[in-house]
Design an enzyme around this catalytic site. Structure first.
Site, short mmCIF file in Angstrom:
data_model
loop_
_atom_site.label_atom_id
_atom_site.label_comp_id
_atom_site.label_asym_id
_atom_site.label_seq_id
_atom_site.Cartn_x
_atom_site.Cartn_y
_atom_site.Cartn_z
N HIS A 8 101.18 41.68 7.65
CA HIS A 8 101.21 42.75 8.64
C HIS A 8 102.05 42.34 9.85
O HIS A 8 102.38 41.17 10.02
CB HIS A 8 99.79 43.08 9.10
CG HIS A 8 99.14 41.97 9.87
ND1 HIS A 8 98.57 40.88 9.26
CD2 HIS A 8 99.01 41.77 11.21
CE1 HIS A 8 98.10 40.06 10.18
NE2 HIS A 8 98.36 40.57 11.39
N HIS A 11 106.20 39.48 14.06
CA HIS A 11 106.36 38.60 12.89
C HIS A 11 105.28 38.88 11.85
O HIS A 11 104.26 39.49 12.14
CB HIS A 11 106.26 37.13 13.32
CG HIS A 11 104.90 36.80 13.87
ND1 HIS A 11 104.51 37.18 15.14
CD2 HIS A 11 103.83 36.17 13.30
CE1 HIS A 11 103.26 36.78 15.34
NE2 HIS A 11 102.82 36.18 14.24
#
Length: 172
Positions: free
Chosen positions: A115, A34
């Site tokens: 990220h 995620h």
């Protein structure tokens, strides 16, 4: 209760990331790959209703966002996490900022670096070795994000689960 807000990538990208996370991320079983939009926060049931209404407003006013995965990087020396960097994206940054405003206001523990984590909690030697190997992998990926997810932490199972999904742009 503990909540957070995240973007989940496409299934293909999740599978690719998980091939590394299985080996190098002790949080592999706690949450799917995620992009964290809002770090963990606490909310009562009464507060949550107001927060959900706010998130719905933010999501419906935000058009779907194109994300580009640009390279493998690391947070070293702050910590030994290795990740896929999401390219700079004004729409994504604005969404992140809005999710720290209104009823969701609280101090951000870190600067926003979008990220997808590949590895974390590695020793210095492991970190250097894994990072060098992963930097040799060509990373070029682009996809459009249509949803964000409010997550709730299940303390019994020690796992983050989707509590509610919000469509960007009010679509779908």
């Amino acid at each position: 209760m503990s909540y957070g807000i995240a973007i989940f990538p496409s299934q293909d990208l999740k599978e690719s990331i998980n091939s590394y996370r299985k080996r190098y991320d002790p949080h592999y079983s706690m949450i799917a790959p995620h992009i964290t939009l809002k770090d963990s926060f606490e909310a009562s049931d009464a507060e949550l209703e107001h927060m959900i209404a706010y998130i719905e407003d933010v999501a419906s006013a935000t058009m779907p966002i194109t994300i580009q995965i640009t390279r493998v990087s690391s947070f070293h020396p702050v910590n030994n996490a290795i990740y896929l960097r999401v390219g700079e994206n004004e729409a994504l940054t604005t969404l992140h900022e809005q999710l720290y405003d209104g009823p969701l206001t609280h101090e951000q523990p870190y600067n926003f670096v979008p990220h997808l984590t590949l590895a974390q909690k590695l020793s210095d030697v492991e970190h250097a070795d894994v990072l060098e190997r992963l930097k040799m992998v060509t990373v070029e990926h682009e996809e459009i994000v249509h949803e964000i997810h409010l997550l709730k932490f299940d303390h019994d199972k020690e796992r983050w689960n989707v509590y509610k999904t919000f469509s960007l742009g009010g679509n779908r």
